[in-house]
Enzyme design. Structure first.
Site, PDB file in Angstrom:
ATOM      1  N   SER A 250       0.841  -1.204   0.000  1.00  0.00           N
ATOM      2  CA  SER A 250       0.000   0.000   0.000  1.00  0.00           C
ATOM      3  C   SER A 250       0.869   1.244   0.000  1.00  0.00           C
ATOM      4  O   SER A 250       1.980   1.236   0.555  1.00  0.00           O
ATOM      5  CB  SER A 250      -0.883   0.028   1.240  1.00  0.00           C
ATOM      6  OG  SER A 250      -0.119   0.360   2.389  1.00  0.00           O
ATOM      7  N   ASP A 251       0.363   2.315  -0.605  1.00  0.00           N
ATOM      8  CA  ASP A 251       0.996   3.600  -0.340  1.00  0.00           C
ATOM      9  C   ASP A 251       0.783   3.858   1.152  1.00  0.00           C
ATOM     10  O   ASP A 251      -0.060   3.227   1.801  1.00  0.00           O
ATOM     11  CB  ASP A 251       0.407   4.715  -1.213  1.00  0.00           C
ATOM     12  CG  ASP A 251       1.363   5.916  -1.297  1.00  0.00           C
ATOM     13  OD1 ASP A 251       2.244   6.044  -0.414  1.00  0.00           O
ATOM     14  OD2 ASP A 251       1.226   6.726  -2.232  1.00  0.00           O
ATOM     15  N   TRP A 252       1.563   4.784   1.672  1.00  0.00           N
ATOM     16  CA  TRP A 252       1.616   4.936   3.135  1.00  0.00           C
ATOM     17  C   TRP A 252       0.272   5.423   3.696  1.00  0.00           C
ATOM     18  O   TRP A 252      -0.144   6.548   3.493  1.00  0.00           O
ATOM     19  CB  TRP A 252       2.766   5.877   3.483  1.00  0.00           C
ATOM     20  CG  TRP A 252       4.054   5.138   3.730  1.00  0.00           C
ATOM     21  CD1 TRP A 252       4.885   5.332   4.797  1.00  0.00           C
ATOM     22  CD2 TRP A 252       4.658   4.081   2.966  1.00  0.00           C
ATOM     23  NE1 TRP A 252       5.951   4.452   4.742  1.00  0.00           N
ATOM     24  CE2 TRP A 252       5.834   3.678   3.637  1.00  0.00           C
ATOM     25  CE3 TRP A 252       4.315   3.411   1.803  1.00  0.00           C
ATOM     26  CZ2 TRP A 252       6.657   2.654   3.168  1.00  0.00           C
ATOM     27  CZ3 TRP A 252       5.140   2.387   1.340  1.00  0.00           C
ATOM     28  CH2 TRP A 252       6.283   2.033   2.011  1.00  0.00           C
ATOM     29  N   GLY A 253      -0.423   4.506   4.345  1.00  0.00           N
ATOM     30  CA  GLY A 253      -1.718   4.864   4.921  1.00  0.00           C
ATOM     31  C   GLY A 253      -2.863   4.772   3.931  1.00  0.00           C
ATOM     32  O   GLY A 253      -3.954   5.272   4.201  1.00  0.00           O
TER      33      GLY A 253
END
Ligand code: BGC
Length: 687
Positions: A250-253
């Site tokens: 995932s992209d961060w968050g």
């Protein structure tokens, strides 16, 4: 509603042909892992888990599984929270796109990979492959694709190989339709299936075919569903149709629920909001089959085995490596070579290279002393030093016995009077860009346009402008100056690269990977298209992005895609087409007086029935340096995919029957040779 059967069965790994040894070792390890141990591979331990890392997957000491230590980003090893990086601030991805050179792209990837390795980090959060749909897109500078999917397809492969050849896992990002920063955490990007496959997926397809380890899913939604829990784009298209065999991180968050696990996400970063205890509980309760966890753990372990993460385990455990200075003279020399090769000579009315007779050189503009060498956000790399244009020009002046006068341009009249006295004037202007924001305008900030005009009025035909931009930029005064050089976030050796080109030690051969427009929003986006309304950005332009739009609407941009001049002149001869082998040949001759290399480009006009844009880049070749009078044979080998269109009805690529027009030339608007052919539809052309 998830269909577990389809999930577990689907997704043949087309290109991640993991070696039998990798498969065997992975299965052996997997067989020894408990459920919590497998789940532990599927999430991060927080962005701050290790110094200098931005993501971290803890090691498994019992089984000897090394940690995954992740760092940004696409322009080199980036420091976290502004700590000094001691790494090379490489030219940006968009700069590399402007080289139109697979070999140079490979050298860039390998050199970045070597620095990541030396820093004890084994995951590089790059390359960025998003296609620059929006000319003002805040992250366009990061991407290797520019505005063209084929360019991204071709360049992503050597870059991925280069990075991974150093035992560093590459992460292609951001999957997908992550093409604007406005509302980036909520935008629902809506593009039809053909548009997705033909325009936005090919760069990722290139990365997949090079065996990329990971793909980062993006913050936005795609067609209603969050990108990181989007079954259609993750499971169906990335893992299914594209055959991606690595892991989706995932992209961060960018995660929104435990459903992501079944939808195709394999690893959550930077923490474990859903893919830690929550996932564990879901599996224990029977809500999620354990096979889902197995499939994701397998996807994480396979590239780790394949690319030597286990063999180099000691490298990742030594935390002190993160603060090492990994720069080197050879990397600086490469950064300089890359930035020079990417510099685009947009205009030259006989002024450059700097004439030997020039004794007094005026250098003007704040950017000459403090150039913008990278964009901001996770793609930033704090340079250990920057060779400014002013410094490099001063060093050159010593060699040629010239005088350099500098004016920062704050007062246009003063700058104009300095310029009036000079034999040649170099004005350096520029703009920056930032993750999280699209640029409000493509115009240069402040009074830089007025400065150029004032200087040009005073120094007339002796004026050169060097413009450093994160992508498309407005150049309303270009016809008032004699020469214009364009650089796209060129990295720490900017000044030396510029001086190499100014003095003709490097004959420019960079090409524009994005169209330079005549005005803001020249492509006429409505608000619904960009930045979107009611939470959605609708890609109703479909395939007409960048030059495809300009060609369709007969609009002449300021400078077209693929444009870039040289100090010499090239002629193209002898087009021949072997339709059965899909091979196009011609020769390129240096008909001028200086040695130089040419980027020959091939565009295809599809038969009308394909309803494709008027022409599409399908090949490019940079010749070696040709001496005056020398010529080179240039070959473009097309793939069946290059003469195919995506058919949403059958959900397949199919060779388009009918006559294609081949256009070979020096840019999308400078076609020198034209031919026609009809591809066969034999098995040899399987898409
Ligand atoms: C960016 C990614 C980056 C990640 C980690 C995100 O905000 O979109 O490109 O790799 O942060 O810093």
């Amino acid at each position: 509603m998830l269909v577990w059967g389809a999930l577990l069965g689907g997704g043949a790994c087309r290109t991640a042909a993991w070696s039998p040894e990798t498969v065997e070792r992975t299965e052996h390890t997997l067989g020894q892992m408990s459920l919590p141990e497998k789940v532990a591979l599927l999430h991060g331990s927080g962005a701050r888990a290790v110094p200098g890392g931005v993501g971290y997957v803890a090691p498994n000491r019992r089984l000897g599984i090394p940690p995954l230590v992740m760092a940004n980003g696409p322009q080199g090893w980036g420091p976290w929270s502004g700590e000094h990086g001691n790494s090379t601030c490489w030219p940006s991805g968009l700069t590399i796109a402007a080289t139109f050179d697979r070999e140079l792209a490979g050298e860039w990837g390998a050199a970045m990979g070597a620095e990541f390795y030396a820093k004890g980090t084994n995951v590089q959060l790059g390359p960025d492959l998003n296609v620059a749909r929006v000319p003002s897109g805040g992250r366009n500078f990061e991407s290797l694709s520019g505005e063209d999917p084929f360019l991204g397809y071709a360049l992503s492969q050597p870059v991925v190989r280069g990075i991974q050849g150093n035992h560093v896992l590459a992460v292609a990002k951001h999957w997908v339709l992550n093409n604007q920063e406005t509302n980036r955490l909520s935008d629902d990007a809506v593009a039809d299936e053909r548009t997705r496959h033909e325009l936005y997926y090919p760069p990722f397809d290139g990365a997949v075919s090079a065996g990329v380890s990971a793909v980062m899913c993006s913050y936005n939604r795609v067609g209603g569903a969050w990108s990181c829990e989007n079954q259609e784009t993750l499971r169906g298209e990335l893992k299914g149709r594209l055959g991606f065999g690595g892991f989706v991180v995932s992209d961060w968050g960018a995660t929104h629920g435990v459903e992501s696990a079944g939808a195709g996400l394999d690893m959550e970063q930077p923490g474990a909001k859903f893919m830690g205890d929550v996932l564990l509980a879901e599996v224990r309760s029977g809500a999620v089959p354990e096979a889902v966890v197995d499939a994701s753990a397998r996807r994480v372990l396979q590239p780790m085995y394949e690319y030597g993460i286990f063999e180099h385990a000691g490298q990742w455990e030594n935390l002190s490596k993160r603060s090492l200075d990994v720069t080197s003279p050879s990397h600086s020399a490469l950064a300089r070579r890359l930035a020079a090769a990417a510099t685009v000579l947009a205009r030259n009315e006989g002024l450059l290279p700097v004439p030997a007779a020039a004794r007094r050189i005026a250098v003007i503009g704040a950017q000459a002393r403090e150039p913008t060498v990278h964009g901001w956000g996770s793609g930033a790399v704090l340079p250990t030093y920057v060779v400014s244009p002013l410094r490099a020009i001063r060093e050159r002046a010593v060699l040629c016995g010239c005088t350099v006068v500098y004016d920062d341009g704050a007062d246009e009249r003063r700058a104009a009077s300095v310029a009036a006295e000079a034999d040649i004037v170099v004005v350096v202007v520029g703009d920056s860009s930032h993750e999280g924001l699209d640029r409000p305008t493509l115009a240069l900030p402040g009074s830089q346009d007025a400065l150029v005009r004032a200087v040009a009025a005073a120094a007339g035909s002796r004026t050169v402008v060097a413009c450093i931009s994160p992508g498309a930029v407005l150049l309303p005064w270009d016809e008032e100056v004699s020469a214009l050089l364009l650089m796209l976030m060129p990295g720490l050796e900017v000044g030396n690269a510029l001086a190499d080109v100014l003095w003709g030690e490097v004959n420019p051969s960079g090409r524009l990977p994005v169209t330079m427009p005549g005005r803001d929003n020249e492509v006429n986006f409505s608000a619904a298209m960009f930045p979107g309304s009611d939470g959605r950005s609708v890609y109703s332009e479909r395939l007409l992005v960048g030059y495809r739009w300009y060609d369709t609407h007969g609009v002449t941009p300021r400078y077209p895609f693929g444009h870039g001049l040289s100090y010499t002149r090239f002629e193209y001869h002898g087009l021949s087409i072997d339709a059965s082998a899909l091979l196009v040949n011609c020769s390129v001759a240096n008909a001028g007086r200086r040695a130089g290399s040419e980027v020959a480009q091939l565009y295809l006009a599809f038969p009308a029935r394909a309803a494709s844009p008027p022409q599409q880049l399908r090949g490019f070749v940079r010749t070696g340096v040709l001496a005056p009078g020398e010529s080179a044979e240039v070959s473009f080998r097309l793939r069946a995919r290059d003469v195919s269109a995506y058919d949403p009805a059958s959900r397949e690529w199919a060779v388009v029957p009918g006559e294609f027009e081949v256009r070979v030339g020096a840019s999308s608007r400078d076609v020198r040779l034209v031919g026609r052919f009809s591809p066969g539809t034999t098995e040899a052309l399987l898409v």
